[in-house]
Write a protein that holds these residues in place. Structure first.
Motif, short mmCIF file in Angstrom:
data_model
loop_
_atom_site.label_atom_id
_atom_site.label_comp_id
_atom_site.label_asym_id
_atom_site.label_seq_id
_atom_site.Cartn_x
_atom_site.Cartn_y
_atom_site.Cartn_z
N CYS A 62 0.82 -1.20 0.00
CA CYS A 62 0.00 0.00 0.00
C CYS A 62 0.86 1.26 0.00
O CYS A 62 0.60 2.22 0.72
CB CYS A 62 -0.98 0.01 1.17
SG CYS A 62 -2.35 1.17 0.87
N CYS A 101 -6.36 4.19 9.93
CA CYS A 101 -5.36 5.20 9.60
C CYS A 101 -5.61 6.45 10.41
O CYS A 101 -6.75 6.84 10.64
CB CYS A 101 -5.41 5.54 8.11
SG CYS A 101 -4.70 4.26 7.07
N GLN A 114 -5.96 5.72 1.11
CA GLN A 114 -6.02 5.92 2.56
C GLN A 114 -6.25 7.39 2.93
O GLN A 114 -6.87 7.70 3.95
CB GLN A 114 -4.72 5.46 3.22
CG GLN A 114 -4.49 3.96 3.15
CD GLN A 114 -3.21 3.54 3.86
OE1 GLN A 114 -2.30 4.36 4.06
NE2 GLN A 114 -3.12 2.28 4.23
N TYR A 151 -8.96 8.82 5.37
CA TYR A 151 -10.25 8.13 5.17
C TYR A 151 -10.29 6.70 5.69
O TYR A 151 -11.31 6.24 6.17
CB TYR A 151 -10.59 8.10 3.67
CG TYR A 151 -10.38 9.42 2.97
CD1 TYR A 151 -9.56 9.51 1.85
CD2 TYR A 151 -11.00 10.58 3.43
CE1 TYR A 151 -9.37 10.72 1.21
CE2 TYR A 151 -10.80 11.80 2.79
CZ TYR A 151 -9.98 11.86 1.68
OH TYR A 151 -9.78 13.05 1.04
N ALA A 152 -9.16 6.00 5.54
CA ALA A 152 -9.23 4.55 5.77
C ALA A 152 -9.30 4.21 7.24
O ALA A 152 -8.68 4.87 8.08
CB ALA A 152 -8.03 3.89 5.11
N LYS A 171 -13.33 5.60 -1.41
CA LYS A 171 -13.71 4.19 -1.37
C LYS A 171 -14.30 3.76 -2.72
O LYS A 171 -13.95 2.73 -3.28
CB LYS A 171 -14.74 3.99 -0.26
CG LYS A 171 -14.92 2.54 0.16
CD LYS A 171 -14.03 2.19 1.39
CE LYS A 171 -13.99 0.67 1.60
NZ LYS A 171 -12.90 0.05 0.83
N PRO A 219 -5.79 0.87 -1.82
CA PRO A 219 -6.73 1.69 -1.05
C PRO A 219 -6.27 3.15 -1.02
O PRO A 219 -5.07 3.41 -0.84
CB PRO A 219 -6.67 1.09 0.35
CG PRO A 219 -6.23 -0.32 0.15
CD PRO A 219 -5.34 -0.32 -1.05
#
Lengths: 484, 484
Positions: B201, B272, B397, B268-269, B379, B395
């Motif tokens: 990632c 995190c 993040q 966002y993730a 997302k 992703p």
């Protein structure tokens, strides 16, 4: 023991060019002035109540009011809900809507094209055409900038090349506005001084340009000639003939011309008129107009606007090589775009209210009053300073400053040198400590060896300016007596 | 015959470093996009009605609304007559008056202190203290800047020294935000790449930092380590442990740390969290906190504000040598001050409406909605792109972009190379011509040899974003089929 290691970034390991940079307008004397302001606030007793910062061309700080129309439009652009508010004249709304329509998402918070909003560049080009009596201007030759300083530094950056004896030499007037020497130092270009003639009201002499160029040719590659018209700090306004001479010189000697014209509306003296380099170039015919490379600079910081904090500006490039222009466009894209409020302001300055429009009368009144007020203060300053034995002030033909020559007693000069201080810095520091008046010593701008000056703005309100000038007069007489 | 002479400023005589500068975010593909927009306007028939500029992190341009409170205060600052207007909540008036009081002549048109308005720097320092759970922040270590880019370039400028084998080396992440490579090229510093790990990632690996440093040490003097957190273009959000590792590495290898944290609210993730380098540094104890040299950067352009055009920013300098700091202060004085509207905005961002204040509810609603919207779109983007065979998207993040890897058929790669084009540029150009969607090829940011990517913003409104993503999906399938 990590703590004993030297830092990574120290005075010895940092960029060496930066160490050579000086900028007197905000230099040591101003730092002392700010310190004194703090001391006053803390209640320390001084022979004065306030510090007067007559060091910097900041009109609003000295009480000049912003132009109503400009601020109304900026408010509408910032908060478009106000477009429904009756308080705003129709023309302000129309202008705001035009600007917003040209912005991404109709917001001044969006990035714009890196060269600047297209319709603003169109406004600028039409302004230039009107100003110059119809000389055509291509909006694609206009780059909006973050104040004029940004454009000036960008051009000097593009022009700086070579090494050792082929390093780019940049001719600048002495006295100069110290952005030029600072940028030259930072870029590691070579500063080539040409002296303005104080005895001829700071006139520019082609033979002096010649002398400077000749002296330079052995140790660098002279490629740039910078002119500030109207002059800073000297205020002289170049005649058409002199501008033609300069253009002819630049063409003959193959120099890229940079014309700093930020004070173009600040012309006061009878018989003086602003001629843009672009217009004169055009009128010299195709042999010159199609070949001489010129960059002209303007700003929202001076003239009658005084909007220094908005950082609005533009430059117009004439006869720029197309490959170089592509490089310039690429270079400015890295910083994305100039601040949008400043761009919006430039649209309004170059496309101001016209007769018949609702805001016109008020706008005209404000502009006329501000420029008239400056003209009066220019005259007042020259007159009062010339009543002081030991101070000799050339007519302030334009711009925003007086740059009088001061005669310093030998003892004072010696004492200054013992302290390791430029004599006019020594003088200005004493003036600051005794009266609270902050001026910038001539050494910060450059001057003929053995002469001393200071630069003082003409910006304070007339009554305050009179008090300032009388205090300077008193101080000078006291200083002269004390060191005789 | 003067006309036959070469120009003074040509591609050969100009600053050689400038020629090496590239900035893909506004590079050739964007120029083509702008051209296509013009063609559409002129009525040229295309397979699409509009160009979608998903190349640049410009939220307002993509329809994000400005924060009401910010724009109300900016309007009041622009045109203080509005202070009498009932339309404005009391707290907006209070804030505007506080800012105006700190400005010369109570005008945002006055120059400010070059380091930035003092009360704004105080607001910034209190914001930093709150954000970092009480870690002390000295306002004198804060420099307001013209966007974060300005501060980043200024620091790189200060740090660039030496010649040949002692020339300053600057470690940057690959992929990177190309301001870094552009500034390094312009300054003639040495770019040292460290690769982020796409399989983890886009994680940062200390052994990779080590490898990069080792490879560098023979041909330059590595002195700077740049981190972008949250990352651009990759969006990864560094864990606390990783930040500690980086700090330990910088301390051990004596590197000046530059932490670009402009996306600090864009996280966002799940799992995190944003940790500032300053805070982690502090929590590692005095051995690190008192020694590691760090500059952290923030901006008003991203997060929930999206005020790109205002050019607001700041940097905080930690453990800077005091002589160097004096040089920094001197350097920024040459450009006078950052744009005042941007400074005012930074005051409001770092000192936003509090519970109980009239504007608080609306402010909170707007900020929450904007950040929530971005999280959803992050997302959505990841999900949809991962349904495309041949596209693999990590992703998102944090930050504002997806940076998916695209598999390109060999034939396409060959055709691109025959054209002298980077294969992902070839792909993105075709995408632009066929769909009107403007993305930036991964080659503009850097990527592991033999891999291809594009950067696409997550900014368009969700319904439009879905359409965009489906068009990208269709295109990719078509392209893959066509070149198989």
């Amino acid at each position: 023991m990590r703590r004993l290691l030297r830092k990574v970034l120290t005075i010895d390991t940092m960029n060496a060019n930066i160490k050579k940079v000086e900028y007197a307008v905000r230099g040591p004397i101003v730092q002392r002035a700010v310190q004194i302001e703090k001391e006053l606030k803390e209640g320390v007793k001084k022979p004065f109540n306030e510090v007067i910062k007559a060091n910097i061309g900041d009109a609003h700080a000295m009480g000049q009011r912003p132009v109503t129309f400009f601020r109304q439009v900026l408010a509408l652009c910032s908060y478009p809900e106000l477009l429904d508010d009756d308080k705003f004249p129709e023309d302000t709304k129309y202008r705001a809507q035009r600007i917003l329509k040209a912005c991404g998402g109709s917001s001044i918070g969006a990035y714009t094209a890196s060269q600047g909003i297209e319709c603003v560049r169109q406004d600028v080009s039409r302004y230039i055409e009107r100003r110059d009596g119809g000389v055509p201007c291509d909006p694609d030759n206009i780059y909006l900038t973050t104040g004029a300083s940004d454009g000036i530094v960008t051009m000097l950056k593009l022009l700086t090349a070579g090494e050792g004896r082929t390093r780019t030499g940049v001719m600048i007037p002495i006295p100069q506005y110290p952005l030029y020497s600072a940028a030259i130092a930072e870029l590691g270009a070579v500063q080539l001084n040409y002296y303005l003639d104080e005895d001829k009201c700071w006139g520019l002499d082609i033979s002096e340009l010649q002398r400077s160029l000749q002296a330079a040719s052995k140790h660098c590659n002279p490629r740039v000639l910078c002119i500030i018209n109207p002059g800073n700090p000297t205020g002289q306004v170049q005649s058409r003939e002199r501008i033609e001479d300069v253009i002819r010189f630049a063409a003959k000697e193959r120099l890229f011309l940079m014309a700093d014209e930020v004070y173009q509306d600040n012309v006061y003296a009878e018989g003086c008129k602003f001629y843009s380099f672009k217009k004169v170039l055009y009128e010299m015919g195709p042999e010159y107009f199609n070949t001489v490379e010129l960059a002209s600079f303007h700003s929202t910081s001076k003239c009658y606007m005084g909007e220094c904090g908005m950082r609005g500006g533009y430059m117009e490039v004439i006869n720029m090589d197309s490959e170089v222009k592509a490089q310039l466009t690429k270079l400015v894209s890295v910083r994305l775009c100039p601040p949008v409020p400043g761009q919006a302001l430039m649209a309004l300055v170059t496309n101001s209210p016209q007769p018949g429009e609702p805001s016109h009368a008020q706008f005209l009144k404000e502009r006329t009053a501000t420029l008239g007020d400056l003209a009066q203060k220019a005259k007042l300053t020259e007159e009062i300073l010339n009543t002081v034995p030991g101070i000799r002030c050339n007519p302030v033909q334009g711009a925003m400053y007086s740059f009088p020559q001061i005669t310093l007693p030998e003892r004072a000069i010696r004492e200054a040198k013992e302290k390791g201080q430029a004599p006019d810095m020594f003088y200005c520091m004493k003036l600051l400590e005794e009266t609270g008046i902050c001026l910038v010593p001539g050494s910060g701008f450059g001057q003929k060896e053995g002469t001393y000056h200071f630069r003082m703005t003409i910006l304070p309100p007339a009554d305050k300016l009179k008090i300032l000038l009388s205090k300077v007069k008193e101080f000078h007489q006291r200083f002269t007596k004390c060191y005789s």
